[in-house]
Design an enzyme around this catalytic site. Sequence first.
Site, short mmCIF file in Angstrom:
data_model
loop_
_atom_site.label_atom_id
_atom_site.label_comp_id
_atom_site.label_asym_id
_atom_site.label_seq_id
_atom_site.Cartn_x
_atom_site.Cartn_y
_atom_site.Cartn_z
N GLU A 185 -1.71 19.46 -13.91
CA GLU A 185 -1.49 20.34 -15.20
C GLU A 185 -0.23 20.00 -15.83
O GLU A 185 0.27 20.73 -16.34
CB GLU A 185 -1.41 21.93 -14.70
CG GLU A 185 -2.63 22.43 -14.05
CD GLU A 185 -2.83 23.63 -13.38
OE1 GLU A 185 -1.94 24.35 -13.66
OE2 GLU A 185 -4.08 24.06 -12.85
N GLU A 291 -10.14 22.51 -10.96
CA GLU A 291 -9.69 23.85 -10.59
C GLU A 291 -10.37 24.60 -11.66
O GLU A 291 -10.27 24.45 -12.83
CB GLU A 291 -8.23 24.05 -10.58
CG GLU A 291 -7.32 23.80 -9.34
CD GLU A 291 -5.97 24.35 -9.59
OE1 GLU A 291 -5.72 25.33 -9.89
OE2 GLU A 291 -4.92 23.48 -9.35
#
EC number: 3.2.1.78
Length: 368
Positions: A185, A291
């Site tokens: 991320e 995710e």
Amino acid sequence: MMKCIYRISYALIIVGLFSACNNQKSKELSGKEQLIDVLRSVKGKGILFGHQDDLAYGINWKYVDGQSDVKRVAGDYPALFGWELGGLERGDAVNLDSVPFDTMRRLALTAYQKGGINSFSWHPYSVVNGENSWNTDTTVVKYIIPGGDKHEAFVHQLDKIADFLNSIKTENGEKIPFIFRPWHEMDGGWFWWGSKSCTPDEFKQLFQFTIDYLRNEKGVDQMVVAYSPDCSFTSLNQYLTWYPGDEYIDVVGVDNYYDLRVGGDVQAAINKLHIVIDYANQNGKISALTESGIENVADSTWYVQKLGVVLNDDKVAANISYAMVWRNDPDVHFFFPYPGHPGAKYAKELLNQDHIWLLNDLVALEKK
Ligand code: BMA
């Protein structure tokens, strides 16, 4: 005597042949290559379903051997098991979510021995100010990459990560292969390695050094590496802004909660996966939804109407190897329903679809 010599030499030939075969097999495919092979061979057949910390704890239970919220709801374990290393780098005995590393080692081995796949994420504390991953007050990356003042301290952190990963072994001393998904991320601004805290060039140096050091200096050669930005991109160029290079990456993925939130744009999530898939297919990589989830399964239909729509998109179904949802911590948040939760029947419906694979589906493929 002659007979005896014949027998001995016959036995030696058999042993020789056997070990030659074994050597050849291990020469052909290392643990890492076998894992890559499995991830490739599921493509188009099934999408492996994954869950973070699945075997460690869930709603109303903690560290009960054999327990799993996915199993409680859908009748089988996930095929992919996510684990988190944060805290290991500073020598803690438990991770930042209180999972003891000894337990994690044991459960990851169990998952492997059952035929499942393990994936490790890492939310490290920084060596610059000792703060957790979400603290962006101080510049970190610039100081920990080669040439930086804190580089040596960072290398010591990596030593601890390597020692733990290398310690997950079978009784025969075989190090178990796994997916490592560091520095995830990075396109978001919330981590100290994120877009607000370092340049793409610094980030790439961080990623490359991490993998080179673990692999070449510490012998972590059983590692498959995943690149998983969050979902702020809408083009391949943007997706690749932080990409450390094909020689470092086996799995290209995306973390996407945002587009699948209440009121989110499911088609946007699909479009982003298409970008990832196209890149994977053109460059020999594996693609994944690394995710996702909705906090506390606040939308009970989420597994059918959000995740299900994504995983049933033709191109997604035909290409990605796995999709993982986040953890079930009763004290913080949970992303998979438990028996009795209104979302349970929707999760079960999705997980019972033929192309959504749980552990037994993966084991059946591995036996073929
Ligand atoms: C986040 C949250 C945190 C947790 C971290 C690492 O998404 O679940 O509570 O500490 O992941 O597992």
